[in-house]
Structure formats: C-alpha cells, structure tokens
Design a protein around this motif. Structure first.
Motif, PDB file in Angstrom:
ATOM      1  N   GLU A   1      15.853  23.638  -7.935  1.00  0.00           N
ATOM      2  CA  GLU A   1      16.330  24.857  -8.602  1.00  0.00           C
ATOM      3  C   GLU A   1      16.161  24.765 -10.117  1.00  0.00           C
ATOM      4  OE1 GLU A   1      19.928  26.314  -5.644  1.00  0.00           O
ATOM      5  OE2 GLU A   1      20.225  24.496  -6.828  1.00  0.00           O
ATOM      6  N   ILE A   2      16.537  23.609 -10.676  1.00  0.00           N
ATOM      7  CA  ILE A   2      16.411  23.419 -12.122  1.00  0.00           C
ATOM      8  C   ILE A   2      14.941  23.456 -12.538  1.00  0.00           C
ATOM      9  CG2 ILE A   2      16.698  21.740 -13.998  1.00  0.00           C
ATOM     10  CD1 ILE A   2      19.285  20.831 -12.623  1.00  0.00           C
ATOM     11  N   GLY A   3      14.100  22.777 -11.758  1.00  0.00           N
ATOM     12  CA  GLY A   3      12.674  22.752 -12.072  1.00  0.00           C
ATOM     13  C   GLY A   3      12.065  24.138 -12.066  1.00  0.00           C
ATOM     14  N   TYR A   4      12.460  24.963 -11.093  1.00  0.00           N
ATOM     15  CA  TYR A   4      11.935  26.326 -11.026  1.00  0.00           C
ATOM     16  C   TYR A   4      12.305  27.118 -12.285  1.00  0.00           C
ATOM     17  CZ  TYR A   4      11.483  31.237  -9.856  1.00  0.00           C
ATOM     18  OH  TYR A   4      11.153  32.573  -9.904  1.00  0.00           O
ATOM     19  N   MET A   5      13.574  27.043 -12.690  1.00  0.00           N
ATOM     20  CA  MET A   5      14.030  27.828 -13.839  1.00  0.00           C
ATOM     21  C   MET A   5      13.398  27.342 -15.145  1.00  0.00           C
ATOM     22  SD  MET A   5      18.042  28.337 -12.802  1.00  0.00           S
ATOM     23  CE  MET A   5      18.451  29.039 -11.210  1.00  0.00           C
ATOM     24  N   LEU A   6      13.248  26.025 -15.292  1.00  0.00           N
ATOM     25  CA  LEU A   6      12.615  25.488 -16.506  1.00  0.00           C
ATOM     26  C   LEU A   6      11.141  25.885 -16.571  1.00  0.00           C
ATOM     27  CD1 LEU A   6      14.131  21.875 -16.588  1.00  0.00           C
ATOM     28  CD2 LEU A   6      14.706  23.784 -18.096  1.00  0.00           C
ATOM     29  N   THR A   7      10.478  25.851 -15.418  1.00  0.00           N
ATOM     30  CA  THR A   7       9.052  26.193 -15.379  1.00  0.00           C
ATOM     31  C   THR A   7       8.843  27.685 -15.515  1.00  0.00           C
ATOM     32  OG1 THR A   7       8.638  24.292 -13.931  1.00  0.00           O
ATOM     33  CG2 THR A   7       6.934  25.984 -14.028  1.00  0.00           C
ATOM     34  N   ASN A   8       9.559  28.466 -14.702  1.00  0.00           N
ATOM     35  CA  ASN A   8       9.429  29.916 -14.764  1.00  0.00           C
ATOM     36  C   ASN A   8       9.855  30.447 -16.127  1.00  0.00           C
ATOM     37  OD1 ASN A   8      11.049  32.750 -14.219  1.00  0.00           O
ATOM     38  ND2 ASN A   8       9.151  32.604 -13.036  1.00  0.00           N
TER      39      ASN A   8
ATOM     40  N   LEU B   1       6.543  17.252 -13.788  1.00  0.00           N
ATOM     41  CA  LEU B   1       6.451  18.637 -13.328  1.00  0.00           C
ATOM     42  C   LEU B   1       6.771  19.639 -14.437  1.00  0.00           C
ATOM     43  CD1 LEU B   1       8.339  18.187  -9.920  1.00  0.00           C
ATOM     44  CD2 LEU B   1       5.865  18.141 -10.316  1.00  0.00           C
ATOM     45  N   LEU B   2       7.104  19.125 -15.631  1.00  0.00           N
ATOM     46  CA  LEU B   2       7.517  19.986 -16.749  1.00  0.00           C
ATOM     47  C   LEU B   2       6.643  19.740 -17.982  1.00  0.00           C
ATOM     48  CD1 LEU B   2      11.361  19.350 -16.341  1.00  0.00           C
ATOM     49  CD2 LEU B   2      10.085  21.341 -15.506  1.00  0.00           C
TER      50      LEU B   2
END
Length: 513
Positions: free
Chosen positions: A89-96, A118-119
């Motif tokens: 979830e955190i990865g999605y929000m940081l990337t998006n 991944l970031l």
C-alpha cells in the motif's frame, strides 16, 4: 490567504502562546514557526522546488506538524500516508504520488531498505529519531539518500516561493474500499477555506485546547484538530495513539475543551472502565464524523458525560467538512446538520436532478473546499466532479428544515427481493438493544431474494443469543429488513481511523464457507 500564511500571522501576533502539548513538552507559536522555517530551508537545501512532492509517513507527533507546514512553506505538495499500511500500500502511494522526498518515523528504516529499489524517484529520505540512533544501512545507495530530521532542522530559513490559492497543497489518498486508492488533490484554497469555516463555526479561540487523538494523516484530524485550531491561536493536545484511558487522563490533566472522534472512539470511551461523569468535565464540545453515529450511542454518551456531541459530515475530496449540526440551537440527533458557510449540499436522482424533501438520492457538494481532482486519474475525476459538483457516493435525504441525513453508502445498499434496505437503518435498531456493544450489517447473496441481510454483533455479555436479537428485530423491522443470519464477533474489523471495514467482514464470511 493560505494555512501557512495564517499560521505565520498567529505566530507573529502571539509568539508566546502554546501551540501544542505533546507528552510533557509544550511548544509556543514562536518556537513552532521557527522550526517550520528551518524545515522549509532544509528542504530547499535538498533541492526541493515548488511543486515537488513530499510524503509524510508519520504518526501523531510534533514532527508531523513541523513537516506538514514546513513542506507547504517550501512550496511542496504534501502526501500524508498512514505509516501502518502494508509495504504494498505504501509503495503504491509513493509511486503513484511521485514522491521526491519521504519524511518518516525512524522505525520505518528497515521497511525502506526492503523496498528502496521499487522507489527510484525518491531522492531523499528524512528519518525522525524517535527511539535512539538510527542504525547505519550497509547499502551505500540507501545511505546516500538518508537524512536526519535533526540535521535538516539546522538549515537556515529562506525566502519561500509564492503560494497561489489554486496550487495543489496536498494529495490525500482515499481509503480504497473499492479498487486502488485515489489521490484527492486539495489546493491551498481548499485547505484554508475549510479550516477557516470550521474554526469559525466551532468558535475556536485562544482559550481552546483541541484533542488530536485521531490520526493526523487523516483529513478529519488534519483540518479539524490541527489546521483549524493553529490558524486561530488555539492549542492542540497531541495524543500519539488513541486509547480511552489516555484520553481521559490527558483531557483531565490539561483541561481540554474540544474533542473530535469517530463513532467507534465514542463507543470505546463510553464503555471503558475508567469512564465517569467527570471524565469530560472541561470539554465544551465533542465532534463526531467519519461515519454515522448511532442515535442511541449519541444520547447515552451525552447523558453520561454531560457534554454536547455535534455530528457533521465530510470526505477527503471536500477537505473534508460540508455539513454540521447547529452549534447553539436546533440540533437534530441522527442528522449531519445543515450546510456550513460557503458550502452547498443537495440530494439528486440518477439524472442529477434535485429531489424534494424526504426522498433518498445521492448527496452532492459544491464549494471552495471541493478538490481540483484525482491525481493522474482524469476519468475518475470526470465521473466524480460534474459541473462543479462533487458526487459523494453517499445516499442521503433532506428534511423540510434543510437538515441532511446520511442513509448509507450507495455501494452498501442491500436489495432484498427488489426492496432497498439501508444498513444504517438496521444498525440503528440493533444498537437499541441494551446488550449490543457494536453492530454492522452487510448484504450477502441469496438464491431466493437476490440478497439477504446479515448482521455482525459484538455483545456486551456472552449470554446474548441469536433468538433475542431476532425477536428484537421482529419488533422493529419489516420482514425484508430483518437479518437472515446473526454472527457474534469479539471485535468488528476497522481501519486506522476507526471506520468499519465491511469488505473485511465479507472476507470473514468467505473463509467460513
């Protein structure tokens, strides 16, 4: 005007007034402003330019307050993220969200080490020293990106870029109950107007101490418990994590005057063993939002603590407040109140036509608090904002006096044999039973009626039976509205803000079958 400039005015005119209390520490407006200036200067030294995105993975601490206002002053767009979310979830929000800088609790360093590859867009990670020294990562690439919050604060204050009211100030990701979370883009105008109108409505002033027990990364706390009081010379009492015993202890110790929470928090406070009629003696006003509060709970809480509870309504896309019950007279328990200043609500049918009083339709909202859109989601934006109106997805009705009532989420409505069943109506009946502590209703597939009503109950005692609940429902509900099955649980699943997760209940059901 924006929240940064307004806070600056307050700090200049009232530098010695207390801005916040955290543990045993008190900080004045003058001290807070100095730290905000230094943080903004530190971001400048990291290469942050106007419009860059800064993500905050922080709980309820002074770090959040300083980082939020400091990033805004630097001209950045702030993305508050729940630090307890999963790595996915955190990865999605940081990337998006195209985060360039992350400001995080030091305890999250191991998490970042696992996901840093991944970031690639993240250039700097500022870690707040919360428990001793941070360990040195072995990976040199990670090590090069790490910055200490304390060292960042040694920067020199610099001239800030001009902030335009239509500039995006924050991106708040919705809870994602249906599909991927969407990032609501709130402008400086959105944040300022809603905090200003909310503070004015609640008559917040220098004498107030507002309890921040809701998570600061959530828009409810962000506007009502942080921005609104700090813009008006009030102080905030920062509670790291909600617990009934901590709330009672700190409210009594510091003589807090305003408490804001979601219904589940009020339920926990009401039932806690440490609760007594003097627990909220200093509190002049309680605010409830985030979900509909059962009328029985509202009345019981008010009687027990001799305090007024005002229900309002809001959503992330509206910064968030759109409705509130009148502060002085005319309150209607069970309603979300009337339009706040500068905001208009109305109930419409599928064609967008306003419905007369008493009819149920979708609640839509218009005002200076409505977001500019979803980040990188033009189709979702066009579906949600039409002709300047924000379509909330909530079913509501309006009475002849202009008071609005949330009936339910549009997607939560249950259709039993062609009849509409609104979960809240059934839940209200369940809460009237003296042995029910919590209750939630969902729709489940049924071969005969299409859907059937299923209820989950947390009982106050282990002696409560399904037959007692069934009998209670027979007395108060039409046959098609009655639960076809009753399940007792020790706890109702909720997210970090106390909102009930109906999807999780369906997962429980799927696992049992």
């Amino acid at each position: 005007m924006n929240v940064v400039a307004k806070l600056g005015e307050t700090a200049k005119s009232k530098p010695d007034r207390t801005a916040y209390i955290f543990g045993e520490k008190k900080e004045t407006y003058g001290e807070l402003q100095q730290k905000i200036d230094c943080f903004a200067g530190g971001l400048y030294e990291l290469g942050v330019e106007k419009g860059d995105h800064v993500a905050l993975l922080l709980g309820n601490t002074p770090h959040f307050v300083i980082s939020f206002f400091g990033a805004l002053k630097a001209g950045a767009v702030v993305i508050p993220i729940n630090p307890s979310y999963t790595p996915t979830e955190i990865g999605y929000m940081l990337t998006n969200g195209d985060a360039k800088v992350i400001v995080a609790d030091g305890r999250l360093l191991p998490l970042y080490e696992k996901m840093h590859e991944l970031l690639p867009k993240v250039e700097h990670v500022v870690f707040c020293e919360t428990e001793g020294q941070l360990h040195e990562p072995e990976n040199l690439q990670i090590k090069a990106k790490l910055k200490s919050f304390t060292n960042l604060m040694k920067a020199v204050s610099r001239v800030s870029p001009e902030l335009n009211e239509e500039d995006t100030a924050a991106i708040l990701y919705t809870s994602g109950t249906t599909g991927k979370p969407k990032g609501a883009m709130l402008t400086h105008k959105n944040l300022f107007s809603n905090a200003n109108d909310t503070a004015g409505y609640l008559t917040m002033n220098e004498a107030d101490l507002v309890v921040a027990a809701l998570p600061m990364f959530h828009v409810f706390c962000l506007t009502v418990c942080m921005n609104a009081p700090l813009m008006n010379g009030a102080a905030i009492l920062i509670i790291p994590k909600f617990s009934p015993s901590a709330v009672f202890k700190l409210v009594k110790k510091h003589k807090a005057t305003i408490f804001a929470g979601v219904p589940t928090m009020y339920n926990y406070l009401y039932q806690h063993e440490a609760a007594d009629e003097n627990g909220f003696a200093s509190v002049r006003l309680c605010i409830s939002g985030g979900a509909a509060m059962p009328v029985a709970l509202l009345k019981n809480f008010e009687e027990k603590f001799n305090v007024l509870v005002l229900e309002g309504y809001g959503l992330s896309e509206a910064s968030p407040v759109t409705c509130f019950n009148p502060f002085s007279t005319g309150r209607k328990p069970g309603s979300i109140g009337t339009n706040i200043l500068n905001v208009k609500n109305k109930v419409v049918n599928e064609l967008g036509e306003e419905l007369p009083a008493g009819q149920v339709g979708e609640l839509i909202v218009k005002g200076p608090n409505v977001m500019k859109g979803y980040y990188k989601m033009p189709e979702e934006t066009a579906h949600t904002i039409k002709d300047g109106w924000l379509y909330t997805g909530d079913l509501a009705k309006r009475d002849e006096d202009g008071y609005f009532y949330i009936v339910d989420r549009k997607k939560d409505m249950i259709i039993v044999g062609g009849y509409n069943v609104y979960p809240r109506e059934v839940e209200e009946v369940l809460y009237r039973h003296p042995e029910v502590a919590e209750a939630v209703v969902i729709g489940v597939p049924d071969p005969n009626t299409g859907e059937a009503v299923q209820c989950y109950i947390v009982p106050k005692t282990k002696t409560l039976t399904e037959e007692e609940i069934a009998m209670h429902c027979r007395q108060h509900l039409a046959k098609y509205k009655r639960p076809s099955s009753i399940i007792f649980l020790d706890e109702i699943p909720k997210n970090s803000t106390g909102k009930i997760l109906r999807r999780a209940l369906k997962d429980i059901l799927a696992n049992q079958s």
